[in-house]
Motif scaffolding. Structure first.
Motif, PDB file in Angstrom:
ATOM      1  N   ARG A 234     -35.950  97.847  76.687  1.00 37.19           N
ATOM      2  CA  ARG A 234     -35.286  99.067  77.168  1.00 37.19           C
ATOM      3  C   ARG A 234     -35.376 100.157  76.098  1.00 37.19           C
ATOM      4  NH1 ARG A 234     -32.495  97.858  81.862  1.00 37.19           N
ATOM      5  NH2 ARG A 234     -31.826  95.688  82.139  1.00 37.19           N
ATOM      6  N   ALA A 235     -35.241  99.764  74.844  1.00 38.71           N
ATOM      7  CA  ALA A 235     -35.324 100.720  73.747  1.00 38.71           C
ATOM      8  C   ALA A 235     -36.721 101.339  73.668  1.00 38.71           C
ATOM      9  CB  ALA A 235     -34.964 100.045  72.432  1.00 38.71           C
ATOM     10  N   LEU A 236     -37.744 100.545  73.944  1.00 38.84           N
ATOM     11  CA  LEU A 236     -39.110 101.072  73.942  1.00 38.84           C
ATOM     12  C   LEU A 236     -39.311 102.093  75.057  1.00 38.84           C
ATOM     13  CD1 LEU A 236     -41.163  97.804  73.235  1.00 38.84           C
ATOM     14  CD2 LEU A 236     -40.946  99.792  71.728  1.00 38.84           C
ATOM     15  N   ILE A 237     -38.705 101.848  76.204  1.00 35.81           N
ATOM     16  CA  ILE A 237     -38.780 102.801  77.320  1.00 35.81           C
ATOM     17  C   ILE A 237     -38.128 104.119  76.933  1.00 35.81           C
ATOM     18  CG2 ILE A 237     -37.938 103.284  79.656  1.00 35.81           C
ATOM     19  CD1 ILE A 237     -38.281 100.287  80.263  1.00 35.81           C
ATOM     20  N   VAL A 238     -36.962 104.034  76.309  1.00 35.23           N
ATOM     21  CA  VAL A 238     -36.249 105.237  75.876  1.00 35.23           C
ATOM     22  C   VAL A 238     -37.075 106.016  74.852  1.00 35.23           C
ATOM     23  CG1 VAL A 238     -34.225 106.085  74.619  1.00 35.23           C
ATOM     24  CG2 VAL A 238     -33.957 104.301  76.356  1.00 35.23           C
ATOM     25  N   ALA A 239     -37.623 105.314  73.866  1.00 32.59           N
ATOM     26  CA  ALA A 239     -38.410 105.977  72.817  1.00 32.59           C
ATOM     27  C   ALA A 239     -39.652 106.640  73.406  1.00 32.59           C
ATOM     28  CB  ALA A 239     -38.798 104.953  71.750  1.00 32.59           C
ATOM     29  N   TRP A 240     -40.300 105.959  74.345  1.00 39.15           N
ATOM     30  CA  TRP A 240     -41.500 106.516  74.991  1.00 39.15           C
ATOM     31  C   TRP A 240     -41.176 107.788  75.761  1.00 39.15           C
ATOM     32  CZ3 TRP A 240     -41.637 105.899  80.555  1.00 39.15           C
ATOM     33  CH2 TRP A 240     -42.741 106.500  81.143  1.00 39.15           C
ATOM     34  N   TYR A 241     -40.133 107.766  76.565  1.00 49.75           N
ATOM     35  CA  TYR A 241     -39.790 108.938  77.376  1.00 49.75           C
ATOM     36  C   TYR A 241     -39.427 110.116  76.483  1.00 49.75           C
ATOM     37  CZ  TYR A 241     -37.612 111.896  80.890  1.00 49.75           C
ATOM     38  OH  TYR A 241     -37.285 112.961  81.706  1.00 49.75           O
ATOM     39  N   ARG A 242     -38.645 109.854  75.440  1.00 53.17           N
ATOM     40  CA  ARG A 242     -38.227 110.942  74.561  1.00 53.17           C
ATOM     41  C   ARG A 242     -39.393 111.499  73.762  1.00 53.17           C
ATOM     42  NH1 ARG A 242     -32.286 108.547  72.615  1.00 53.17           N
ATOM     43  NH2 ARG A 242     -31.244 108.982  74.623  1.00 53.17           N
ATOM     44  N   ALA A 243     -40.342 110.635  73.438  1.00 49.69           N
ATOM     45  CA  ALA A 243     -41.531 111.106  72.721  1.00 49.69           C
ATOM     46  C   ALA A 243     -42.358 112.028  73.624  1.00 49.69           C
ATOM     47  CB  ALA A 243     -42.376 109.912  72.263  1.00 49.69           C
ATOM     48  N   ALA A 244     -42.410 111.676  74.929  1.00 55.51           N
ATOM     49  CA  ALA A 244     -43.209 112.476  75.880  1.00 55.51           C
ATOM     50  C   ALA A 244     -42.565 113.818  76.182  1.00 55.51           C
ATOM     51  CB  ALA A 244     -43.398 111.682  77.175  1.00 55.51           C
ATOM     52  N   THR A 245     -41.238 113.841  76.200  1.00 53.97           N
ATOM     53  CA  THR A 245     -40.534 115.075  76.584  1.00 53.97           C
ATOM     54  C   THR A 245     -40.040 115.864  75.385  1.00 53.97           C
ATOM     55  OG1 THR A 245     -38.446 113.838  76.773  1.00 53.97           O
ATOM     56  CG2 THR A 245     -39.791 114.069  78.769  1.00 53.97           C
ATOM     57  N   GLY A 246     -40.132 115.266  74.186  1.00 57.69           N
ATOM     58  CA  GLY A 246     -39.650 115.950  73.000  1.00 57.69           C
ATOM     59  C   GLY A 246     -38.143 116.048  72.934  1.00 57.69           C
ATOM     60  N   SER A 247     -37.448 115.173  73.633  1.00 56.27           N
ATOM     61  CA  SER A 247     -35.984 115.233  73.647  1.00 56.27           C
ATOM     62  C   SER A 247     -35.394 114.285  72.609  1.00 56.27           C
ATOM     63  CB  SER A 247     -35.458 114.856  75.042  1.00 56.27           C
ATOM     64  OG  SER A 247     -35.878 113.559  75.406  1.00 56.27           O
TER      65      SER A 247
ATOM     66  N   ALA B 144     -48.937 117.644  84.748  1.00 57.16           N
ATOM     67  CA  ALA B 144     -47.839 117.446  83.808  1.00 57.16           C
ATOM     68  C   ALA B 144     -47.604 115.978  83.496  1.00 57.16           C
ATOM     69  CB  ALA B 144     -46.556 118.062  84.359  1.00 57.16           C
ATOM     70  N   ASP B 145     -48.047 115.075  84.349  1.00 61.41           N
ATOM     71  CA  ASP B 145     -47.814 113.649  84.135  1.00 61.41           C
ATOM     72  C   ASP B 145     -48.632 113.093  82.965  1.00 61.41           C
ATOM     73  OD1 ASP B 145     -47.608 113.003  87.675  1.00 61.41           O
ATOM     74  OD2 ASP B 145     -46.017 113.450  86.257  1.00 61.41           O
ATOM     75  N   LEU B 146     -49.661 113.791  82.552  1.00 62.19           N
ATOM     76  CA  LEU B 146     -50.505 113.303  81.463  1.00 62.19           C
ATOM     77  C   LEU B 146     -49.724 113.091  80.172  1.00 62.19           C
ATOM     78  CD1 LEU B 146     -53.806 115.343  81.890  1.00 62.19           C
ATOM     79  CD2 LEU B 146     -53.547 112.867  82.036  1.00 62.19           C
ATOM     80  N   ARG B 147     -48.682 113.849  79.975  1.00 62.46           N
ATOM     81  CA  ARG B 147     -47.916 113.711  78.739  1.00 62.46           C
ATOM     82  C   ARG B 147     -47.280 112.338  78.633  1.00 62.46           C
ATOM     83  NH1 ARG B 147     -42.270 116.952  79.829  1.00 62.46           N
ATOM     84  NH2 ARG B 147     -42.101 116.435  82.046  1.00 62.46           N
ATOM     85  N   PHE B 148     -46.930 111.732  79.772  1.00 61.79           N
ATOM     86  CA  PHE B 148     -46.317 110.407  79.729  1.00 61.79           C
ATOM     87  C   PHE B 148     -47.349 109.318  79.434  1.00 61.79           C
ATOM     88  CE2 PHE B 148     -43.387 112.818  82.513  1.00 61.79           C
ATOM     89  CZ  PHE B 148     -42.249 112.682  81.740  1.00 61.79           C
ATOM     90  N   VAL B 149     -48.571 109.525  79.902  1.00 66.04           N
ATOM     91  CA  VAL B 149     -49.632 108.547  79.628  1.00 66.04           C
ATOM     92  C   VAL B 149     -50.083 108.650  78.183  1.00 66.04           C
ATOM     93  CG1 VAL B 149     -51.971 107.821  80.240  1.00 66.04           C
ATOM     94  CG2 VAL B 149     -50.372 108.536  82.031  1.00 66.04           C
ATOM     95  N   GLN B 150     -50.103 109.860  77.647  1.00 67.13           N
ATOM     96  CA  GLN B 150     -50.608 110.091  76.305  1.00 67.13           C
ATOM     97  C   GLN B 150     -49.538 109.898  75.224  1.00 67.13           C
ATOM     98  OE1 GLN B 150     -52.066 114.069  76.778  1.00 67.13           O
ATOM     99  NE2 GLN B 150     -53.973 113.440  77.785  1.00 67.13           N
ATOM    100  N   ALA B 151     -48.292 109.794  75.644  1.00 66.86           N
ATOM    101  CA  ALA B 151     -47.208 109.680  74.660  1.00 66.86           C
ATOM    102  C   ALA B 151     -47.269 108.343  73.934  1.00 66.86           C
ATOM    103  CB  ALA B 151     -45.859 109.824  75.353  1.00 66.86           C
ATOM    104  N   GLU B 152     -46.797 108.370  72.709  1.00 68.02           N
ATOM    105  CA  GLU B 152     -46.755 107.148  71.907  1.00 68.02           C
ATOM    106  C   GLU B 152     -45.878 106.095  72.592  1.00 68.02           C
ATOM    107  OE1 GLU B 152     -45.352 105.683  67.416  1.00 68.02           O
ATOM    108  OE2 GLU B 152     -45.335 107.815  67.975  1.00 68.02           O
ATOM    109  N   GLY B 153     -46.395 104.897  72.669  1.00 71.44           N
ATOM    110  CA  GLY B 153     -45.641 103.794  73.248  1.00 71.44           C
ATOM    111  C   GLY B 153     -45.919 103.543  74.714  1.00 71.44           C
ATOM    112  N   PHE B 154     -46.818 104.341  75.342  1.00 69.72           N
ATOM    113  CA  PHE B 154     -47.063 104.165  76.768  1.00 69.72           C
ATOM    114  C   PHE B 154     -47.642 102.782  77.072  1.00 69.72           C
ATOM    115  CE2 PHE B 154     -49.884 104.266  80.484  1.00 69.72           C
ATOM    116  CZ  PHE B 154     -48.949 104.569  81.461  1.00 69.72           C
TER     117      PHE B 154
END
Length: 407
Positions: free
Chosen positions: A394-407, A315-325
């Motif tokens: 910090r904004a880039l971290i937020v955008a990356w996490y939300r892109a990975a989780t679809g939230s 499941a961790d692959l989504r965070f590596v593959q998400a935009e902005g990683f």
């Protein structure tokens, strides 16, 4: 769409708060009644037929307390039961175990360097071990029912040492310590639910029916309550241990956990002796200090690092593959990894805070939720912003996490 990571964090906080509140209530009443029972004056011929009495002062008033060895002649109409403190503490603790370690098994429960378990396997082992704890302990109590109670405590200590080793062989160090605490707390709460309260209900039923209650039920309940008294302090230590990597991230974690139970015995022996007016055994503090020093020495062994994969898995692959990683990885390496590393370069740090390392894709992906909550949503990290992380980072971290989780 609501931020489920934030909601989950607040739910976890609320359950943890509830757990602490109920734990204080349970431990407080348990310690009080053990101290009260030990301190009763039993050398007085009381007209009420009570076994002992004590006068106490608190909050501007005086209290006259009497204890009946088995039960009074008649059933009182306003009997207060002390049981929900125990039940609520265990239930809230189990809920917290689910929220943190079961739902977050890949982050906190499983360490591939220790045992490469599937989530269902790790959760199954956890549940089975808690059930085993009560079965093994209850069996020991039945086997040693007529033996010297010291022999029973030694046998129980052997079980705890064995479980200390077992947990460190299957779970992450942090989860191992926490589970040993949950293992012990399950025994304690089951003592209340399965033995102490049922035995008291038998006595109450006899009183209502006009029968003379059998003294054995009170004797057994007191034995289990005494066991809980000696196990309480180790449980608190184990529950707090997840904040201190030196306790859970060393090669000697199972030894450290085992020694914690001995400290619990020495500390409680001092207070129990004091309350029973049988002496003032100052030697227990010296022994406790020596055990703690031994624990400190054991913790200086190499921190348990293990061999971690260089890339994210499952499941961790989504965070590596998400935009902005890539941007987030650069931010973490530049702002966080000077501390969160196998060999921190920040002056004064000798190990990664809380054992969290952020040097590889895999490590960053595993800690994605915490990075998001502590460095993205809040300003908890870096502490006092010592590494000068910028708001746009910090904004880039937020955008990356939300892109990975679809939230």
């Amino acid at each position: 769409m609501y931020d489920f990571a934030v909601m989950g964090a607040w739910i976890e906080f609320a359950v943890r708060w509830l757990h602490v509140i109920t734990g204080i209530a349970w431990i407080g009443s348990s310690f009080y009644f053990i101290a009260l029972d030990l301190g009763l004056h039993r050398d007085r011929n009381l007209a009420s037929g009570a076994d002992g009495e004590e006068w106490q002062v608190h909050g501007g008033g005086f209290y006259h307390i009497q204890k009946y060895l088995v039960a009074p002649d008649q059933m009182p109409g306003d009997l207060v039961w002390f049981k929900w403190e125990s039940y609520a503490t265990w239930l809230s603790g189990f809920a917290l175990l689910i929220l943190v370690y079961y739902l977050g098994a890949e982050f906190y429960l499983i360490d591939p360097a220790v045992a490469d378990l599937a989530v269902w396997q790790a959760v199954g082992i956890s549940l089975a071990s808690l059930a085993f704890g009560w079965v093994a302990y209850n069996l020991l109590c039945r086997v040693f029912v007529d033996a010297n109670q010291t022999a029973l405590m030694v046998a129980l200590f052997g079980v705890l040492v064995g479980m200390s080793w077992f947990y460190t062989a299957v779970f992450s160090g942090r989860a191992a310590m926490l589970h040993l605490g949950a293992f012990t707390a399950t025994i304690m709460s089951a003592n209340v639910f399965r033995i102490i309260i049922p035995n008291q209900k038998i006595v109450v039923a006899d009183l209502i029916a006009g029968r003379t209650p059998d003294a054995k039920y009170g004797k057994i309940a007191k034995q289990r309550s005494t066991h809980n008294n000696y196990l309480t302090l180790p449980v608190i230590f184990l529950m707090l241990s997840n904040h201190y990597p030196l306790s859970f991230a060393t090669e000697n974690t199972w030894l450290i956990a085992s020694l914690v139970f001995l400290m619990g015995v020495t500390i409680r022996h001092y207070f129990n002796s004091l309350h029973a007016r049988t002496g003032n055994p100052h030697w227990t503090w010296a022994v406790t200090a020596l055990i703690f020093i031994l624990i400190m020495w054991l913790s200086t062994a190499p921190l348990h690092q293990g061999e971690e994969p260089e890339t994210a898995q499952g499941a961790d692959l989504r965070f590596v593959q998400a935009e902005g990683f890539e941007d987030v990885q650069d931010i973490v390496l530049g702002r966080c990894s000077m501390c969160h590393a196998a060999e921190p370069v920040w002056d004064g740090l000798h190990w990664a805070p809380k054992g969290v390392r952020l040097e590889t894709e895999y490590q960053i992906a595993r800690q994605a939720r915490d990075i998001y909550l502590q460095a993205g949503i809040s300003h908890a990290m870096p502490p006092a912003n010592l590494s000068y992380i910028e708001e746009d980072e910090r904004a880039l971290i937020v955008a990356w996490y939300r892109a990975a989780t679809g939230s």
